[in-house]
Each structure stands twice: as structure tokens, then as C-alpha cells.
Write a protein that holds these residues in place. Sequence first.
Motif, PDB file in Angstrom:
ATOM      1  N   SER A   8      -0.375  -9.832 -23.554  1.00 14.13           N
ATOM      2  CA  SER A   8      -1.505 -10.639 -23.087  1.00 14.13           C
ATOM      3  C   SER A   8      -1.805 -10.049 -21.582  1.00 14.13           C
ATOM      4  CB  SER A   8      -1.315 -11.899 -23.048  1.00 14.13           C
ATOM      5  OG  SER A   8      -0.469 -12.506 -22.115  1.00 14.13           O
ATOM      6  N   LEU A   9      -0.788  -9.596 -20.987  1.00 12.89           N
ATOM      7  CA  LEU A   9      -0.813  -9.088 -19.510  1.00 12.89           C
ATOM      8  C   LEU A   9      -0.995  -7.629 -19.496  1.00 12.89           C
ATOM      9  CD1 LEU A   9       2.289 -11.077 -17.991  1.00 12.89           C
ATOM     10  CD2 LEU A   9      -0.113 -11.580 -17.847  1.00 12.89           C
ATOM     11  N   ILE A  10      -0.803  -6.902 -20.592  1.00 18.85           N
ATOM     12  CA  ILE A  10      -0.775  -5.526 -20.472  1.00 18.85           C
ATOM     13  C   ILE A  10      -2.069  -4.792 -21.383  1.00 18.85           C
ATOM     14  CG2 ILE A  10       1.553  -5.093 -19.854  1.00 18.85           C
ATOM     15  CD1 ILE A  10       1.969  -4.188 -22.748  1.00 18.85           C
ATOM     16  N   VAL A  11      -2.723  -5.721 -22.246  1.00 19.18           N
ATOM     17  CA  VAL A  11      -3.946  -5.268 -22.925  1.00 19.18           C
ATOM     18  C   VAL A  11      -4.723  -4.595 -22.218  1.00 19.18           C
ATOM     19  CG1 VAL A  11      -5.213  -7.557 -22.720  1.00 19.18           C
ATOM     20  CG2 VAL A  11      -5.224  -5.934 -24.827  1.00 19.18           C
ATOM     21  N   ASP A  12      -5.154  -4.845 -21.154  1.00 17.10           N
ATOM     22  CA  ASP A  12      -6.267  -4.032 -20.366  1.00 17.10           C
ATOM     23  C   ASP A  12      -5.668  -2.759 -20.059  1.00 17.10           C
ATOM     24  OD1 ASP A  12      -8.255  -5.771 -20.639  1.00 17.10           O
ATOM     25  OD2 ASP A  12      -7.561  -7.058 -18.692  1.00 17.10           O
ATOM     26  N   ARG A  13      -4.422  -2.641 -19.599  1.00 19.52           N
ATOM     27  CA  ARG A  13      -3.983  -1.172 -19.083  1.00 19.52           C
ATOM     28  C   ARG A  13      -3.614  -0.363 -20.391  1.00 19.52           C
ATOM     29  NH1 ARG A  13      -2.467   1.608 -15.899  1.00 19.52           N
ATOM     30  NH2 ARG A  13      -0.047   1.482 -15.903  1.00 19.52           N
ATOM     31  N   ILE A  14      -3.363  -1.012 -21.632  1.00 18.48           N
ATOM     32  CA  ILE A  14      -3.240  -0.162 -22.699  1.00 18.48           C
ATOM     33  C   ILE A  14      -4.444   0.314 -23.180  1.00 18.48           C
ATOM     34  CG2 ILE A  14      -2.685  -0.191 -25.321  1.00 18.48           C
ATOM     35  CD1 ILE A  14      -0.262  -0.139 -23.520  1.00 18.48           C
ATOM     36  N   ARG A  15      -5.549  -0.583 -22.898  1.00 21.01           N
ATOM     37  CA  ARG A  15      -6.982  -0.108 -23.054  1.00 21.01           C
ATOM     38  C   ARG A  15      -7.123   1.142 -22.272  1.00 21.01           C
ATOM     39  NH1 ARG A  15      -9.308  -4.529 -22.755  1.00 21.01           N
ATOM     40  NH2 ARG A  15      -9.407  -4.762 -25.085  1.00 21.01           N
ATOM     41  N   PHE A  39       6.094  -5.068 -14.327  1.00 17.96           N
ATOM     42  CA  PHE A  39       6.463  -6.371 -14.232  1.00 17.96           C
ATOM     43  C   PHE A  39       7.496  -6.693 -13.274  1.00 17.96           C
ATOM     44  CE2 PHE A  39       4.326  -6.634 -18.237  1.00 17.96           C
ATOM     45  CZ  PHE A  39       4.054  -8.065 -18.850  1.00 17.96           C
ATOM     46  N   LYS A  40       8.132  -5.887 -13.033  1.00 11.83           N
ATOM     47  CA  LYS A  40       9.344  -6.226 -11.791  1.00 11.83           C
ATOM     48  C   LYS A  40       8.679  -6.081 -10.400  1.00 11.83           C
ATOM     49  CE  LYS A  40      13.285  -7.055  -9.862  1.00 11.83           C
ATOM     50  NZ  LYS A  40      14.004  -8.186 -10.066  1.00 11.83           N
ATOM     51  N   ASP A  41       7.360  -5.173 -10.181  1.00  9.95           N
ATOM     52  CA  ASP A  41       6.792  -5.062  -9.135  1.00  9.95           C
ATOM     53  C   ASP A  41       5.484  -6.045  -8.940  1.00  9.95           C
ATOM     54  OD1 ASP A  41       8.350  -3.087  -8.236  1.00  9.95           O
ATOM     55  OD2 ASP A  41       6.985  -1.532  -9.196  1.00  9.95           O
ATOM     56  N   TYR A  42       4.912  -6.385  -9.766  1.00  3.40           N
ATOM     57  CA  TYR A  42       3.687  -7.173  -9.705  1.00  3.40           C
ATOM     58  C   TYR A  42       4.044  -8.652 -10.128  1.00  3.40           C
ATOM     59  CZ  TYR A  42       1.155  -2.832  -9.814  1.00  3.40           C
ATOM     60  OH  TYR A  42       1.053  -1.445  -9.516  1.00  3.40           O
ATOM     61  N   TYR A  43       4.964  -9.000 -10.852  1.00  2.00           N
ATOM     62  CA  TYR A  43       5.157 -10.470 -11.493  1.00  2.00           C
ATOM     63  C   TYR A  43       6.511 -10.914 -10.778  1.00  2.00           C
ATOM     64  CZ  TYR A  43       1.293  -9.369 -14.456  1.00  2.00           C
ATOM     65  OH  TYR A  43      -0.067  -9.140 -14.923  1.00  2.00           O
ATOM     66  N   GLY A  44       7.389  -9.961 -10.320  1.00  8.93           N
ATOM     67  CA  GLY A  44       8.793 -10.478 -10.130  1.00  8.93           C
ATOM     68  C   GLY A  44       9.612 -10.726 -11.232  1.00  8.93           C
TER      69      GLY A  44
END
Length: 407
Positions: free
Chosen positions: A240-247, A261-266
Motif C-alpha cells: 500500500s505504501l509503494i504502489v505509486d512508486r511501482i506505477r 523504508f529506512k529513510d522515510y519511515y524509520g
Amino acid sequence: MEVCVIAKCTYKSETIMFSVSSESSMVDILKTLCLRFRGLQLGCFTLRYSVRSYPSYFLETDSDLDLMRTFLLISNEKTVDILVKDLCGSSEYSGDFCVNKELIACEKGESSCSSTVEDINEFLGRSKRASAKPLLSNEWETYIHHVGQKFDGGAEEFRLKLCKYALEVGFNFLYAGNDKKRVVAVCSNKKLDGCIWRVYASRCEATGSFVIRTLNNVHTCAGRIRESKSKMMRSRVVSSLIVDRIRAKPELKPVEIIHEFKDYYGIDISYYHAWFGKELAKLDVHGDESKSFNELVWYADAIKETNTGSFCTLDCEAGINRFRRFFVSFGGCIAGFQYCIPLLFIDATFLKSKYKGQLLCASGKNGNQASVVVGGRCSSSLVVVTVARRLRFWSSPLLLIGFVFGE
């Protein structure tokens, strides 16, 4: 007329209750919150209240408080849900005060409500975390907050937001009931520590949305810490968090997802969750490849009906109707090839999709020495549309005669 309501205030995973009378002011409410909630400081949070059918209103000034009391009186409501949200490190933080200036002046011991620019800067310096990096997950702690909250995306949206909420607040939960019509979740420490946290949501038959029916948002267990690794970070949450990135970038690698995920969400996620989350996101964006083969019969009939003179052939294995290959030649292209040089150049490429296959192309030259595409071969009916679209972006004039895809 005396108006007294019960305010249920939630900050992170803790909830308190107190009465708000006609004589109460914003200064009184904010002081009460700072005294009752550990670690809450004046000037570094905002308040939002919600009532039935109205999910979010700012509560910042005495005027807002008077309007809230008036609305509750008119609607005959006796309780109100108030959400306490941090400003420090939040994406909503812009350097301005969202807290009543009367409160700032009162805390500084001033009799006047006015404040100088120096005083404001000094107050901001004490309330803002200088070294903390804002994370995109900061708002997740507000996803679950009051009874009557609606989720238009149904059970799927509720489950996703519940996982994100638990991850940000710092606890794990178990499903006591989970289906399309209802979801019941309890704290994972219920059996061990007897934690009373519980949420129950069900589908509203009239609108199809999910609604929180009961919510006990108080944890009686210990050890709620927001960690970089959590059981709540599942592949569906990653998707759900990467669907726009994959598009936008279908070739995104799992290793890149892990770093983002490490940089943006910790949050630290495993390679498997990154890979499978990407596969689920691709499924949401492009659809199921296996189901696309079922559309070939409709596609052939649509071509014959809308493009007179076209020729289509669908070849399947005898007995099991397993797909082998599909050929299509558009009527307009067949007519146009009559005016081309009778010379063909054939080439093929392998496809790297789930079901593999080949794309076979034949091209020639017309009287203007421009390329003419004759045929192709590929593994999925989705490629038929993709090839047809890409032809429009080639530099030279093209004529598509036909193509074959399959084994």
C-alpha cells in the motif's frame, strides 16, 4: 445555561476523560492535558475534536471551544472525542503557533496576551526537536481514534490503517474475528498481561463502508515502544505504501525499497517483505497476468467487430484449452501492406514476465523507405495493447500488419 460535556482525549495510545463546563477555557483544557499526559508540553501539539458524522475540527481558540459547546448542545450530544496530535517532527509543522496565545502568555507569567517576536522564537526553540527527522509515518498514530470513525475502503482499508496505527504507537495485536463483514482486534498481551485494548468494526450495509462500533483505546500492558522492526509491517502494508512508486518506476528493486523504508519511515523490513510487497503492488497496478488470458476471446471478437477485414486466430492445446499462441492482423494494415515493398525482416525477443514467451516482429519498407511492422509474439494479452500503444511513439511512420504471441 450550564453546558457540561465529557471530553475523551486521546494522545498516542493513552486516553483520559474530564468534564468541560461553560466556564472552561482553552487555557484550562490545555493545562489539564499537559498535567495528565506525560511528556506533553505547551506549544508543541494541536487539538482536533470529532463528533458523529463530522470527523475533524480544529480546537485552538476560545471561539472554537464555544462553537463546539454550542454544536453539542444543539445535537444533544453529551460526549466529544478530542485527538491530541504532536507538532514536533510532524509534516503539519510549519514554524507557526497553533496554540492559543493566551496560554503562551500565561505560561510565561505575563498579564498581557501579546507576545514579541523574540518570545515566540524562544518558545519554538524549546518545543521543537532540533535533531529529530520528520518521518512519513508520524501521522499513523491518528488513524484510529474514536467510535463512529468511517473507512470508505471497507475492511481492507481498516486493516491497513489498524496495522499502521499499531506500528506507530508501538504494540502488536491479534485478530479475534476477521472477515468481510466484521473485524475484531485485541492487544497481543491480553492473555499474558490482561490488556484491555480492543477495537471492533463492522460494515455499514447502507454505504458499504467500515465503521468502528466499539473502541477501548487504553492499554494496561507495559512496554509500548515504537521500534524499527515490527510484526505489523506486513507485505500488504508495504504494498500500500509503494504502489505509486511501482506505477512510476516498475523496475524498482527490493533493495531500494528496503533503503527507502529506512529513510522515510524509520522502519526495517526484510527482503522477502520488500519483494512480495512489490509483487502485490504490481498486481494492483497492472492486474493479474493469469486472468488476462481470459480476455483473449473477447479481444478477438472486439477486433473483428470494430475493424472490418481483420484476421485473428487463438490457438489452445486440445483437451485442456491451455493457451499456446494468438495471432492478429488488422484489416487496415493488411490493405496498406499491398503498397509496400515485398521484403520482410523478421526478429524476435524473449519476454521476462511471469509466464515468459516470445514477441516475434516482422518489418519491411514502404515506398518512402519507412519501417513497416508486420508481426509479433508475446506471452500475455496485456502485451497486445502495450505493443499497439508503443507503435505510436516510434520515430518513423509504421504499418502494423499482424503479430503472434505465445510459446
